[in-house]
Design a protein around this motif. Sequence first.
Motif, PDB file in Angstrom:
ATOM      1  N   ILE C 102      -3.195   8.463  -8.987  1.00 34.61           N
ATOM      2  CA  ILE C 102      -2.466   7.442  -8.233  1.00 34.61           C
ATOM      3  C   ILE C 102      -1.523   8.107  -7.220  1.00 34.61           C
ATOM      4  O   ILE C 102      -1.377   7.635  -6.089  1.00 34.61           O
ATOM      5  N   ALA C 103      -0.918   9.216  -7.614  1.00 31.76           N
ATOM      6  CA  ALA C 103      -0.058   9.926  -6.660  1.00 31.76           C
ATOM      7  C   ALA C 103      -0.868  10.344  -5.431  1.00 31.76           C
ATOM      8  O   ALA C 103      -0.417  10.218  -4.289  1.00 31.76           O
ATOM      9  N   PHE C 104      -2.078  10.794  -5.679  1.00 32.16           N
ATOM     10  CA  PHE C 104      -2.962  11.197  -4.586  1.00 32.16           C
ATOM     11  C   PHE C 104      -3.336   9.984  -3.728  1.00 32.16           C
ATOM     12  O   PHE C 104      -3.217  10.007  -2.495  1.00 32.16           O
ATOM     13  N   ALA C 105      -3.760   8.903  -4.389  1.00 33.47           N
ATOM     14  CA  ALA C 105      -4.148   7.687  -3.657  1.00 33.47           C
ATOM     15  C   ALA C 105      -2.966   7.148  -2.861  1.00 33.47           C
ATOM     16  O   ALA C 105      -3.112   6.722  -1.708  1.00 33.47           O
ATOM     17  N   LEU C 106      -1.784   7.199  -3.469  1.00 34.95           N
ATOM     18  CA  LEU C 106      -0.577   6.665  -2.823  1.00 34.95           C
ATOM     19  C   LEU C 106      -0.252   7.465  -1.558  1.00 34.95           C
ATOM     20  O   LEU C 106      -0.001   6.907  -0.494  1.00 34.95           O
ATOM     21  N   THR C 107      -0.284   8.779  -1.683  1.00 35.81           N
ATOM     22  CA  THR C 107       0.046   9.623  -0.532  1.00 35.81           C
ATOM     23  C   THR C 107      -0.947   9.405   0.597  1.00 35.81           C
ATOM     24  O   THR C 107      -0.565   9.159   1.750  1.00 35.81           O
ATOM     25  N   LEU C 108      -2.224   9.456   0.242  1.00 41.23           N
ATOM     26  CA  LEU C 108      -3.269   9.288   1.256  1.00 41.23           C
ATOM     27  C   LEU C 108      -3.194   7.892   1.880  1.00 41.23           C
ATOM     28  O   LEU C 108      -3.159   7.735   3.104  1.00 41.23           O
ATOM     29  N   GLY C 109      -3.145   6.874   1.007  1.00 43.13           N
ATOM     30  CA  GLY C 109      -3.156   5.497   1.484  1.00 43.13           C
ATOM     31  C   GLY C 109      -1.929   5.175   2.321  1.00 43.13           C
ATOM     32  O   GLY C 109      -2.032   4.521   3.364  1.00 43.13           O
ATOM     33  N   THR C 110      -0.764   5.640   1.885  1.00 47.91           N
ATOM     34  CA  THR C 110       0.460   5.352   2.630  1.00 47.91           C
ATOM     35  C   THR C 110       0.417   6.000   4.013  1.00 47.91           C
ATOM     36  O   THR C 110       0.749   5.373   5.019  1.00 47.91           O
TER      37      THR C 110
END
Lengths: 321, 328, 303
Positions: C102-110
């Motif tokens: 989720i940290a990865f998805a959050l960084t990329l998505g944001t």
Amino acid sequence: MALLDVENLTIEFPTRRGTLRAIDGVSFAIDPGEVLGVVGESGAGKSLTGAAIIGLLEPPGRVAGGRIMLDGKRIDDLSQERMRAIRGRQIGAIFQDPLTTLNPLYSIGRQLVETIQTHLGLSDRDARARAIKWLEDVGIPAARQRIDAYPHEFSGGMRQRVVIALALCAEPRLLIADEPTTALDVSIQAQIIALLKRITREHGTAVMLVTHDMGVIAETADRVAVMYAGRIAEIGPVRDVVKTPAHPYSEGLMGSIPSLEHRVERLRQIDGAMPRLTAIPAGCAFNPRCPAVFDRCRTERPELLPAGATRAACWLHAGGR
Amino acid sequence: MADIVLAASGVTRDFDVSRPWLQRILAREPRRTLRAVDGVSFAIPRGTTLSLVGESGCGKSTVARLAVGLYAPSAGDISFEGQALSSARAQPALRRKMNMIFQDPYASLNPRWRVRDIVAEPIRAFALLRSEKDIADRVAQLLTQVGLAGADGEKFPHEFSGGQRQRISIARALSSEPDFLVCDEPTSALDVSVQAQILNLMRDLQQRFGLTYLFISHNLAVVRHMSDRLGVMYLGRIVELGDGETLFRAARHPYLRLLLEAIPDLAMVGRARTPVGGEVPSPIDPPPGCPFHPRCPLANDRCRAEKPAHVVADGVEIACHAVEEGRA
Amino acid sequence: MQALARFLDSDFLYSFRRNPVAVVSALVLAICIGGAVLAPLLAPYNPFDLASLSLMDSFRPPAFIADGDASHVIGTDDQGRDLLSAIMYGTRVSIFVAALAIAFALTLGTAIGLVAGYLGGAVDAVLMRIADVQLTFPAILIALLVDGILRAALPREFHDRMEIWVLIFAIGIARWPQFARTVRGSTLVERGREYVMAAQVIGLSSRRIMTSHILPNVLGPVLVIATLNLGLAVLDEATLSFLGVGLAPTEPSLGTLIRIGNNFLFSGEWWITIFPGVTLAAMVLSINLLGDWLRDALNPRLR
């Protein structure tokens, strides 16, 4: 006898840090066919007073004291059900944003016909004829064709006309108009004010006109109540309150409005801002901003006192210092 | 020749209001443009205030954004301090000479920033001061100048009332030491007593720092109080432009005359008046000829067909056939 | 100290304490996370220590039924692993994978959402169409696809060593579009606000405006989505492991445990799958309930 009689109205908001008193002992009356303007700055409590009268106070706000009488009958303690019947039939309401009053899913005709039938019990045909007449009355061009149009098909000014028709079609005796022209352009504003004035006079409707715009009040109202920090600071005939205000707050308010008639170097200004509900000063709530403040103002709260043609909640009118 | 700070000549700005590409192709619609500003010209001499007044949709806010370079004109030129605006904007030394004050005191301050950082942002962006100590002193000085306390810098915007926030906004605008401020409806979200405070403050600051204002408002009374010169806009065009007092005393364009007639005023207690009929047409589909003709009591066939050009008479620029022909 | 005092007095904490569902969820979650993080200290056995395992201990039923053994409170699995310890260690793996994914998805998505929303135009159109296309597939399918591609692309031995990172990458990639869409939406709103215009007037760069002005103001909804997605990511990991493309049975996650137990569900050894299953359900449910509360608490209109 007055049509609407508000006595010692108190509205409170319970919060986790204690109970806030938003309206504190407000009393006034409106006669049939009279227009009472209620002015004040944001947070003074003018809209809340209107909402309490039509029974639409938003929770957790509640009427904590006093009473509201309509035509001699008490209405502030009625059930939701009974109040709903009174709303529309006896009290009409107009709000700032016409879109909050109109249902976007129904044609304006359907909304008008429904209101007319609910309150007046007319047949389908008669109700529709009545609706068309109302639309013509409020100045909707080609009313017969446009009655089946939806709210979004009208411009802002036209929508507000529809709202006026909707508020008045059940022929209520009292109209609460809360900032009815604030969202409109100046040229449209003038049209709506003229319309409201004409229609309510024709039907003998009493009006409580809530607005922050003194110009609108000056042209429309018979009497005016100036509110400050949840109380009435001054109430009286519009001409006297506007031209010779007796309360220092009304005086400052009138002086701070730039005029179209002449240009001044500096506007009169009232320093500071209205207190938050959590920090209403002791004594007269206006005392920290008042240019004429004296000792008594800081400790003792003034009630409305006769002051020339008006009544003002100010110790200056208690017969000298 | 007068010292002109900002000049616009024939400025036009179009916006693309077409639906998204795919929907447009599927529905076989052509591109649609909205002409928000149409051939606007004016000049603002140093130390004076030019006000633009008009109803919603007249393009006055677009002019404000064009004047600080937030939008580029579709046609026409804007110059700042004698240079093309785009090249002036490219030089930090000139860019810092212009700043803006906004309408909504709740949206114009970043809610997550402390007031001292909000006010210091232009100082840091232009590197006007280097040491944090100097910046802190300057911020405290600016806050005091706009009537707040130096210690207020520690707080967040939500701790202030609308009027106080507008003071913060003014302090931020002043922090880059500008000559020219664009004020887009700076008091229309405020209560009248607070409006008076802010208008007085703006006048004081103008005198003190020799500021030049482009003042945008829908409120004619406020405009009268603030302006040296006044432009009245309708559907993207300036229909009357001239000395403020002259315009208020002897308005000639039928639109301005009707507006002045329509506005509720304290002096009008109990008086009846004739409101302007009709509403502002959509700028997407403006009427041909003079844009005001559908509402104008003086309109004739020429008005319905031909766009009036600006004519100068007695120092006032007017775009009206009726005035030009002596019918008004 | 002052910040702590402010937090203790905040409406945020007040709304939390007034919501029993949120409090219970937080408690359940705290037990799950606490047990997982402190597993090496709290767990009775180390299930990853293959040397300590004995097939003699396999299929022991929970202590509270007949034939139960007090040394294995909720029984053992087919390898003779103590189930309680396996669940604690398994939860540890599951939370680790889900949180990093989720940290990865959050960084990329944001980052993508910010750029798309602020710059608009063609950049926005391209990025958002990619997100749209990806959103039409279930996240688990995307994760399977990514996992499969990496399995084929990476050398076998390398892949085995990097297994857990592949899993994190696959789940992260599958979950970025929701972050991007939300951040883009909020960015569009913030971009039109006057404080952004004020920064543009003084000529700040787009990057600076995005990071220092817009980003702090769009993080609220991101936090809510991150919480809700954390629960989903735990499920993603469990599903992938259940399908056998996740982690190896030697270091089982919750999903792996459930898969193993599933084989014995009908032969009477129900506990091997039920207890990990209940743990997973309780954890995901409490994350979701907490996320719901967070969404309401951060939404000023619902106050």
